[in-house]
Design a protein around this motif. Structure first.
Motif, PDB file in Angstrom:
ATOM      1  N   UNK A 268       1.383  -1.350  -0.089  1.00  0.00           N
ATOM      2  CA  UNK A 268       0.352  -0.518   0.031  1.00  0.00           C
ATOM      3  C   UNK A 268       0.837   1.321  -0.557  1.00  0.00           C
ATOM      4  N   UNK A 269       0.245   1.838  -0.987  1.00  0.00           N
ATOM      5  CA  UNK A 269       1.780   3.462  -1.170  1.00  0.00           C
ATOM      6  C   UNK A 269       0.858   4.846  -1.410  1.00  0.00           C
ATOM      7  N   UNK A 270       0.836   5.889  -0.900  1.00  0.00           N
ATOM      8  CA  UNK A 270       0.572   6.583  -0.568  1.00  0.00           C
ATOM      9  C   UNK A 270       1.279   8.266  -0.810  1.00  0.00           C
ATOM     10  N   UNK A 271       0.994   9.358  -1.267  1.00  0.00           N
ATOM     11  CA  UNK A 271       1.428  10.266  -1.730  1.00  0.00           C
ATOM     12  C   UNK A 271       2.950  10.007  -1.878  1.00  0.00           C
ATOM     13  N   UNK A 272       3.934  11.734  -2.098  1.00  0.00           N
ATOM     14  CA  UNK A 272       5.078  11.493  -2.605  1.00  0.00           C
ATOM     15  C   UNK A 272       5.627  10.514  -1.575  1.00  0.00           C
TER      16      UNK A 272
ATOM     17  N   UNK B  23      -1.412  -0.653  -4.082  1.00  0.00           N
ATOM     18  CA  UNK B  23      -2.949  -0.245  -4.143  1.00  0.00           C
ATOM     19  C   UNK B  23      -2.802   1.346  -3.467  1.00  0.00           C
ATOM     20  N   UNK B  24      -3.337   1.706  -3.504  1.00  0.00           N
ATOM     21  CA  UNK B  24      -3.365   2.871  -2.825  1.00  0.00           C
ATOM     22  C   UNK B  24      -3.564   3.157  -2.177  1.00  0.00           C
ATOM     23  N   UNK B  25      -3.023   3.263  -0.242  1.00  0.00           N
ATOM     24  CA  UNK B  25      -3.257   3.682   0.583  1.00  0.00           C
ATOM     25  C   UNK B  25      -3.738   4.609   1.236  1.00  0.00           C
ATOM     26  N   UNK B  26      -4.219   5.122   1.761  1.00  0.00           N
ATOM     27  CA  UNK B  26      -4.917   6.664   2.341  1.00  0.00           C
ATOM     28  C   UNK B  26      -3.619   7.181   3.019  1.00  0.00           C
ATOM     29  N   UNK B  27      -3.623   8.213   2.578  1.00  0.00           N
ATOM     30  CA  UNK B  27      -3.100   9.362   2.951  1.00  0.00           C
ATOM     31  C   UNK B  27      -1.322   8.919   2.937  1.00  0.00           C
ATOM     32  N   UNK B  28      -0.448   9.903   2.823  1.00  0.00           N
ATOM     33  CA  UNK B  28       1.422   9.673   3.121  1.00  0.00           C
ATOM     34  C   UNK B  28       1.517   8.365   4.028  1.00  0.00           C
TER      35      UNK B  28
ATOM     36  N   UNK C  30       3.204  -4.274  11.089  1.00  0.00           N
ATOM     37  CA  UNK C  30       2.592  -4.156  12.015  1.00  0.00           C
ATOM     38  C   UNK C  30       1.456  -3.340  11.093  1.00  0.00           C
ATOM     39  N   UNK C  31       0.299  -3.926  12.004  1.00  0.00           N
ATOM     40  CA  UNK C  31      -1.318  -3.509  10.911  1.00  0.00           C
ATOM     41  C   UNK C  31      -1.009  -1.917  11.431  1.00  0.00           C
ATOM     42  N   UNK C  32      -1.846  -1.275   9.789  1.00  0.00           N
ATOM     43  CA  UNK C  32      -2.345   0.302   9.999  1.00  0.00           C
ATOM     44  C   UNK C  32      -3.080   0.195  11.280  1.00  0.00           C
TER      45      UNK C  32
ATOM     46  N   UNK D  80      -6.695   4.057   8.032  1.00  0.00           N
ATOM     47  CA  UNK D  80      -7.432   2.505   7.798  1.00  0.00           C
ATOM     48  C   UNK D  80      -9.029   2.530   7.303  1.00  0.00           C
ATOM     49  N   UNK D  81      -9.813   2.848   7.126  1.00  0.00           N
ATOM     50  CA  UNK D  81     -11.680   3.344   7.125  1.00  0.00           C
ATOM     51  C   UNK D  81     -11.549   1.423   6.258  1.00  0.00           C
TER      52      UNK D  81
END
Length: 314
Positions: free
Chosen positions: A61-65, A84-89, A141-143, A114-115
């Motif tokens: 899961x990756x997100x942001x810069x 996969x698009x993760x939430x946030x950075x 670790x779990x998000x 994560x929602x």
């Protein structure tokens, strides 16, 4: 021949490692040039599998810069991955070595929350990518934001796959309290084992007894408990094994557990027995601590140390 291996990293990190002469409060500390690596439990497992000549598919899961930069590092290492698009950075982590003492200080950021919609996307992707008869590694670790039984939900979406779980904290306690049906492998550190047992596990026999009790309760088909610099204990139905850790000069403990899991799963995927897998995993963990920062194990070091990590019956 090797069975398919899938690794899952929902809370990856851009790992930065540097060094300062001395850690002093209130001072401006001049750091050495940072070393950057892709990090996170499952991602580290895939990296180590690659180092050992194996193949895996990493779901990250990756997100942001930061996620973009992490993706570049993953590609540079030649890791086959799906993002996969993760939430946030995507989070970052920092390891600082104090030059005067050799002590390491590790700073881990929590990562984005994560929602429910984020979690649903993961289940869909896992159902499409996990291979029946293959091995699926849930590690790290779990998000933030996921329920305590999230590992059970992940496992349920990978029907027919051999699930290997390396977790800690409340997620580990939940798995022991409410076992995941058909869980193939559960790994934990010695401190975690003692917390679950509610007592000191003074000897390898004590550790084996506790691991065997978890197997008997149906927590997992194999339970592995690390005993630090002493080695690793494995219990399965009717059998208990111990692999001694080769004596090495420790440079960094970062990634030792992930290197163990990588080598252990790779051996199983190559149809090797539990004893050979335990030996290879123990040698890989020892090899990892001889490397700097977050560099994990090297294949030549693992093969050199393997004869000193031969598994024996307890």
């Amino acid at each position: 021949m090797q069975a398919p291996i899938l690794t899952l990293t929902l809370n990856p990190a851009l790992d930065m490692a540097t060094e300062v002469p001395e850690l002093l409060a209130g001072q401006k500390l001049r750091c050495a040039d940072p070393h950057l690596d892709p990090g996170g439990g499952g991602l580290n497992v895939s990296r180590a599998i690659k180092h050992l000549g194996g193949d895996s598919l990493a779901l990250v899961a990756l997100g942001g810069l930061t996620g973009d930069r992490l993706a570049g590092l993953i590609r540079a290492e030649g890791i086959t991955f799906l993002s996969l698009l993760g939430p946030g950075e995507t989070r970052q982590s920092l390891t600082v070595t104090e030059g005067t003492t050799g002590k390491q200080f590790r700073f881990m950021l929590p990562g984005p929350i994560w929602g429910e919609a984020d979690r649903h996307g993961v289940f869909t992707l896992l159902s499409a990518t996990a291979r029946p008869g293959g091995y699926s590694v849930i590690s790290g670790s779990q998000p933030p934001g996921v329920p305590v039984d999230f590992n059970a939900q992940l496992a349920a979406s990978m029907e027919g796959s051999h699930i290997v779980l390396d977790t800690s904290g409340s997620a580990l306690r939940e798995v022991v309290k409410r076992p995941i049906p058909g869980l193939s492998v559960l790994r934990m550190d010695g401190e975690e084992g003692e917390e679950l047992a509610g007592r000191r596990l003074e000897t390898r026999v004590d550790t084996a007894d506790f691991a065997s009790s978890l197997v008997a309760r149906g927590v997992a088909k194999m339970v592995i408990i690390a005993r630090g610099a002493e080695g690793n204990v494995l219990a399965e139905a009717g059998r208990r094994l111990f692999a001694p850790a080769p004596k090495v000069k420790v440079k960094s403990t970062v990634g030792a557990g992930d290197s163990f899991v990588a080598a252990f799963v790779l051996a199983l995927a190559r149809s090797q027995g539990a004893d050979d897998a335990l030996s290879l995993g123990t040698a890989a963990a020892a090899a990892a601590v001889t490397t700097l920062a977050t560099q994990l194990c090297r294949a030549e070091d693992v093969m050199r140390l393997l004869p000193y990590a031969e598994a024996v019956e307890i």
